[in-house]
Design a protein around this motif. Structure first.
Motif, mmCIF file in Angstrom:
data_model
loop_
_atom_site.group_PDB
_atom_site.id
_atom_site.type_symbol
_atom_site.label_atom_id
_atom_site.label_comp_id
_atom_site.label_asym_id
_atom_site.label_seq_id
_atom_site.Cartn_x
_atom_site.Cartn_y
_atom_site.Cartn_z
ATOM 1 N N VAL A 182 0.824 -1.200 0.000
ATOM 2 C CA VAL A 182 0.000 0.000 0.000
ATOM 3 C C VAL A 182 0.857 1.249 0.000
ATOM 4 N N GLU A 240 -6.160 12.177 -11.572
ATOM 5 C CA GLU A 240 -6.124 11.098 -10.576
ATOM 6 C C GLU A 240 -6.907 9.877 -11.065
ATOM 7 N N LEU A 241 -8.071 10.118 -11.670
ATOM 8 C CA LEU A 241 -8.880 8.997 -12.162
ATOM 9 C C LEU A 241 -8.195 8.292 -13.330
ATOM 10 N N HIS A 281 -5.546 6.189 -11.918
ATOM 11 C CA HIS A 281 -6.188 5.065 -11.207
ATOM 12 C C HIS A 281 -6.616 3.976 -12.197
ATOM 13 N N ILE A 282 -7.221 4.395 -13.316
ATOM 14 C CA ILE A 282 -7.672 3.427 -14.330
ATOM 15 C C ILE A 282 -6.475 2.653 -14.882
ATOM 16 N N MET A 302 -5.141 0.066 -12.457
ATOM 17 C CA MET A 302 -6.020 -1.088 -12.227
ATOM 18 C C MET A 302 -5.988 -2.051 -13.419
ATOM 19 N N ARG A 309 -10.420 -4.820 -22.018
ATOM 20 C CA ARG A 309 -9.883 -3.906 -21.030
ATOM 21 C C ARG A 309 -9.280 -2.660 -21.692
ATOM 22 N N VAL A 334 -12.040 -0.438 -23.100
ATOM 23 C CA VAL A 334 -12.744 0.278 -22.035
ATOM 24 C C VAL A 334 -11.897 1.450 -21.539
ATOM 25 N N GLY A 339 -12.015 4.204 -24.056
ATOM 26 C CA GLY A 339 -13.304 4.886 -23.989
ATOM 27 C C GLY A 339 -13.395 5.816 -22.796
ATOM 28 N N LEU A 340 -12.979 5.317 -21.622
ATOM 29 C CA LEU A 340 -13.068 6.134 -20.413
ATOM 30 C C LEU A 340 -12.098 7.312 -20.455
ATOM 31 N N VAL A 391 -6.127 -0.320 5.101
ATOM 32 C CA VAL A 391 -6.227 -0.750 3.711
ATOM 33 C C VAL A 391 -7.160 -1.936 3.574
ATOM 34 N N VAL A 439 -19.316 3.630 -20.684
ATOM 35 C CA VAL A 439 -18.291 2.912 -21.444
ATOM 36 C C VAL A 439 -18.269 1.457 -20.994
#
Lengths: 237, 237
Positions: free
Chosen positions: A125, A162-163, A166-167, A170, A197, A200, A203-204, B125, B155
């Protein structure tokens, strides 16, 4: 003279331990790696270890952050050499990042696999947060430039950056899932997982940047498959 | 008979300890809370503690997950009583969630503050992941319903649900930042931080759902301020 030849400089010893750890990481579970094994692989005597690191996990932290920093440097480097519009620069950054990640896929997959193992969460983490903290400015700069050029239309620069980060982060658990399916002999299903994946994400990314679908582009899907297929074929099941 | 009157049932003792912990959490740093203090506040003899919990941190985990589960139940409850279109249901869910969170703001803020403290990361966490795992199905169901009704154009259902949840969970560190500014006497700046954050969330929510800005709505900003202002005024600086 002889002494000089046989003794590595402190920085070299440190690097040798990190290099050995990076290699061992992809070959065996980290819990099976010992300090003795690390030193043996690095060709260094025991006395040298605790001069550079406090523990085996301290080495792991450095390995993860070194890889993360190398990825950021590669991204910055590609941007400094890339002109064009904000959309072209963002696409170039995504292409370069994807290629860099794919060419380091074995190491990244080993780290993600460890991070997802029972009990390992807490260890990763802090590393994940630190790596994100170092990486975020690059995403913010890219988004900010596009907004300044009126090329992107975002709800909020910082949260969008940030998003987007994050995408991207992930992505690897999904790739790891695809690898497990691949190892089970379900080659087509694994390939579909990766295609879905990446589509997507594309697209995002465009949606968050306020662009028509397909404006900012990821590298062609075949690039992912060529690398991952070759790598996974080489791996022991 | 006397024994019965003085001895709480096992479940009640467990609840009493959790209630006492929840109260203590908002009054003092968790590191200052002791098992003896917990039992004292709950009105229970020492023997009872280790029957229910393995440690002080085990209590904390239960407090966090109990709060998270209560929030999910409240959300499910509000949806079961709410008809209307997918947009209306999503807006109702956001309004209900915001109100629920605001009415539990002191507890949530205490938990977020602890999670952000140096060294506490790892402890939280696993709790954060577990709470997210339990909450995600609700977001997925909301997004899926809207897609099925052709009201949302996303999406990808699963990743959109995950991002929406992620955005909502990242709200509290900002609120905590606003609280610090408020405590410094910068009331207007604190208010602006909250307004900006809620507006950005509303914008990103609509964008991710493929809706015009302002379609899905959050509760009026004054609601946030009325609750937080009243609470922060009451707090010791």
């Amino acid at each position: 003279m002889n002494t000089k030849r046989h003794r590595m400089a402190a920085d070299d010893r440190r690097s040798a331990i990190l290099d050995a750890a990076t290699t061992l990481l992809t070959d065996q579970p980290w819990e099976d790696v010992t300090v003795a094994g690390l030193l043996d692989a690095a060709g260094i005597s025991k006395g040298g270890f605790y001069h550079h690191f406090t523990s085996k996990d301290d080495v792991l932290a450095e390995v993860v952050l070194r890889l993360s920093d190398a990825s950021i440097s590669a991204g910055e480097d590609s941007l400094s050499r890339c002109g064009g519009t904000a959309v072209e620069r963002f696409s170039a950054f995504l292409a370069h990042s994807a290629r860099w990640e794919l060419s380091h896929a074995a190491k990244i997959a080993a780290i993600v696999r460890m991070a997802m193992m029972e009990g390992n969460g807490p260890l990763f983490v802090k590393l994940g947060e630190e790596s994100a903290r170092r990486c975020l400015p690059l995403f913010k700069a890219l988004v900010r430039d596009g907004v300044a050029q009126d090329a992107f239309c975002v709800v909020d620069t910082d949260l969008t950056a940030e998003l987007l980060m994050h995408i991207g982060r992930m992505r690897w658990p999904t790739f790891l899932g695809a690898r497990r399916i691949f190892a089970d002999g379900q080659r087509d299903a694994a390939w579909r997982m990766i295609c879905d994946r990446v589509r997507v994400e594309e697209g995002l990314t465009n949606r968050l940047l306020g662009l028509e679908s397909g404006t900012v582009t990821f590298p062609p899907l075949t690039e992912y498959w060529l690398v991952l297929d070759a790598e996974w074929q080489n791996e022991a099941p």
